[in-house]
Design a protein around this motif. Structure first.
Motif, PDB file in Angstrom:
ATOM      1  N   ASP A 142       0.828  -1.214   0.000  1.00  0.00           N
ATOM      2  CA  ASP A 142       0.000   0.000   0.000  1.00  0.00           C
ATOM      3  C   ASP A 142       0.859   1.259   0.000  1.00  0.00           C
ATOM      4  O   ASP A 142       0.581   2.194  -0.747  1.00  0.00           O
ATOM      5  CB  ASP A 142      -0.927  -0.016   1.208  1.00  0.00           C
ATOM      6  N   PHE A 143       1.880   1.290   0.852  1.00  0.00           N
ATOM      7  CA  PHE A 143       2.796   2.427   0.830  1.00  0.00           C
ATOM      8  C   PHE A 143       4.115   2.035   1.489  1.00  0.00           C
ATOM      9  O   PHE A 143       4.227   1.000   2.154  1.00  0.00           O
ATOM     10  CB  PHE A 143       2.205   3.675   1.489  1.00  0.00           C
ATOM     11  N   TYR A 144       5.114   2.881   1.269  1.00  0.00           N
ATOM     12  CA  TYR A 144       6.471   2.698   1.802  1.00  0.00           C
ATOM     13  C   TYR A 144       6.833   3.920   2.628  1.00  0.00           C
ATOM     14  O   TYR A 144       6.503   5.059   2.244  1.00  0.00           O
ATOM     15  CB  TYR A 144       7.456   2.529   0.638  1.00  0.00           C
ATOM     16  N   GLY A 155       5.258  10.834 -12.230  1.00  0.00           N
ATOM     17  CA  GLY A 155       5.257   9.419 -12.558  1.00  0.00           C
ATOM     18  C   GLY A 155       4.142   8.665 -11.854  1.00  0.00           C
ATOM     19  O   GLY A 155       3.183   9.254 -11.337  1.00  0.00           O
ATOM     20  N   GLU A 156       4.298   7.359 -11.787  1.00  0.00           N
ATOM     21  CA  GLU A 156       3.261   6.516 -11.190  1.00  0.00           C
ATOM     22  C   GLU A 156       3.306   6.526  -9.673  1.00  0.00           C
ATOM     23  O   GLU A 156       2.338   6.132  -9.019  1.00  0.00           O
ATOM     24  CB  GLU A 156       3.413   5.076 -11.689  1.00  0.00           C
ATOM     25  N   LEU A 157       4.429   6.973  -9.093  1.00  0.00           N
ATOM     26  CA  LEU A 157       4.579   7.033  -7.652  1.00  0.00           C
ATOM     27  C   LEU A 157       4.803   8.474  -7.210  1.00  0.00           C
ATOM     28  O   LEU A 157       5.369   9.281  -7.954  1.00  0.00           O
ATOM     29  CB  LEU A 157       5.755   6.168  -7.192  1.00  0.00           C
ATOM     30  N   ASN A 273       3.577   6.404  -2.179  1.00  0.00           N
ATOM     31  CA  ASN A 273       2.433   5.587  -2.593  1.00  0.00           C
ATOM     32  C   ASN A 273       2.124   5.879  -4.055  1.00  0.00           C
ATOM     33  O   ASN A 273       2.753   6.739  -4.678  1.00  0.00           O
ATOM     34  CB  ASN A 273       1.215   5.852  -1.705  1.00  0.00           C
ATOM     35  N   ARG A 274       1.188   5.154  -4.599  1.00  0.00           N
ATOM     36  CA  ARG A 274       0.842   5.357  -6.001  1.00  0.00           C
ATOM     37  C   ARG A 274       0.126   6.693  -6.177  1.00  0.00           C
ATOM     38  O   ARG A 274      -0.673   7.107  -5.342  1.00  0.00           O
ATOM     39  CB  ARG A 274      -0.018   4.202  -6.503  1.00  0.00           C
ATOM     40  N   ALA A 275       0.426   7.345  -7.293  1.00  0.00           N
ATOM     41  CA  ALA A 275      -0.045   8.708  -7.501  1.00  0.00           C
ATOM     42  C   ALA A 275      -1.509   8.783  -7.897  1.00  0.00           C
ATOM     43  O   ALA A 275      -2.220   9.699  -7.488  1.00  0.00           O
ATOM     44  CB  ALA A 275       0.817   9.391  -8.567  1.00  0.00           C
TER      45      ALA A 275
END
Length: 307
Positions: A142-144, A155-157, A273-275
Motif C-alpha cells: 500500500d505504501f512505503y 510518474g506513477e509514484l 504511494n501510487r499517484a
C-alpha cells in the motif's frame, strides 16, 4: 477470461507444479490443466514450459504474471475499500518500512491503528525503496516509509517528505575508537554496511570522500537490523546509521554512538504511494498516523536540541 483463470495461473506460477497448485487451490488437477489451456488458447501463447518435474514460466508467462498479479491486487483493494466504506472494518494492509522508521515511528502508530481497525490484517515488511518499488506499482504494497528515493515527478509514484535526517557512527560498548572526534580518526577502521541499495557501500564512500578521505574498508553487509546490531556489538566493526537507531532498546544496550564532529547527512524520511489510485480507508488512516508520528518526532528532536 475470468478471475478464476488468473488465480489458477498465479498458483501454478508460484508453486511451479500443476499438482501442487491443484492441492493448494483444492481442485482436481485435470480441471486446473484445462483452465491453463483455456488461457493459453485465448492469449495465443504458451504461458508455461512443461518440464520433467513441474513447469516454468515462459517469457510470455513472466510478462503475463506481472499483469495478473496487479489485477488481483486491485480487485482485493477494491473489495477492501468498499467493505470499509460500508463500515465493515476488515481487509488487509501491507507496508514496507526502513529500520529507522520502525524504531522511530512504528511504536507511535501501532496502538491507534489497532484500536481503529482491530480486524484488518497488517503485514509489515522491512526494506528500502528498491525492494518496495515493484510491489508498490503492482498494488501488493500500500505504501512505503523510509529514505527518500529518486523518483521522477509526474510518474506513477509520489513521494512526500516527512522529515530531514542525519546519521551517527555506532560501535560496541567500550570500542577502542570510542574516543574519536573526527571522521579521519576512523579512516582505517573496518565497517559493516546496510543493504539498502544496489551499491550500499557508495553511501559510506561518498561521505568519506566529501571530507577528503579515502573510501572506508567495508568488510561486511548486514541484510537485517538485528544482524547489524549483533555484529557491531560483538566485533570491532563500525557502522553508520540514521540517528533513530538510538531509540531502539537493543541498540542502546549493546552499542554506543561515537560523537564525530562532522555532519553525516542521511536521506530525508518520506512516504511513497501510487499517484493516481487512492489508498483504502484503513491504509489511508495508517499513512496519516505515520505523518502524525513524524511530526511528534521532529518536535521531540527540536526540544532535545534546545536543552
Amino acid at each position: 477470461m475470468r478471475l478464476t483463470h488468473l488465480r489458477h495461473f498465479t498458483a501454478v506460477a508460484e508453486r511451479g507444479s500443476l499438482r501442487a497448485a491443484a492441492r493448494q487451490l483444492g481442485i482436481a488437477q485435470p480441471a486446473l490443466t484445462r483452465s491453463i489451456q483455456e488461457m493459453e488458447h485465448e492469449l495465443g501463447v504458451s504461458l508455461f514450459e512443461r518440464l520433467p518435474r513441474g513447469v516454468a514460466l515462459t517469457p510470455m508467462g513472466q510478462a503475463f504474471l506481472r499483469r495478473a498479479a496487479a489485477v488481483q491486487n486491485e480487485l482485493r483493494l477494491a473489495t477492501d475499500e468498499i467493505a470499509q466504506l460500508r463500515g465493515n472494518m476488515t481487509g488487509q494492509v501491507t507496508i514496507e518500512l526502513s529500520s529507522a522508521v520502525q524504531m522511530a515511528l512504528l511504536p507511535r502508530v501501532i496502538a491507534p491503528f489497532r484500536r481503529k481497525f482491530p480486524d484488518v490484517y497488517l503485514t509489515l515488511r522491512e526494506g528500502a525503496f528498491p525492494t518496495a518499488e515493484g510491489p508498490l506499482l503492482e498494488g501488493a504494497i500500500d505504501f512505503y516509509v523510509g529514505p527518500m528515493p529518486d523518483i521522477p515527478q509526474g510518474g506513477e509514484l509520489v513521494a512526500e517528505k516527512l522529515f530531514d535526517n542525519t546519521r551517527l557512527v555506532y560501535g560496541r560498548k567500550g570500542h577502542p575508537r570510542a574516543g574519536a572526534r573526527f571522521l579521519h580518526e576512523l579512516a582505517d577502521a573496518g565497517w559493516i554496511r546496510t543493504q539498502v541499495s544496489v551499491d550500499p557501500s557508495s553511501e559510506l564512500t561518498n561521505i568519506f570522500q566529501q571530507h577528503g578521505l579515502a573510501p572506508p574498508r567495508v568488510e561486511m553487509t548486514g541484510a537485517s537490523t538485528m544482524a547489524i546490531i549483533l555484529v557491531v556489538a560483538h566485533s570491532d566493526l563500525l557502522t553508520m546509521l540514521p540517528k533513530q537507531w538510538m531509540e531502539f532498546v537493543a541498540t542502546r544496550e549493546l552499542l554506543q554512538p561515537i560523537p564525530i564532529a562532522e555532519l553525516l547527512p542521511a536521506p530525508p524520511i518520506c512516504i511513497v504511494n501510487r499517484a493516481r489510485l487512492p489508498l483504502t480507508p484503513a491504509a489511508q488512516f495508517l499513512a496519516d498516523l505515520f505523518r502524525r508520528a513524524a511530526g511528534y518526532q521532529m518536535r521531540d528532536e527540536t526540544r532535545v536540541a534546545g536543552l
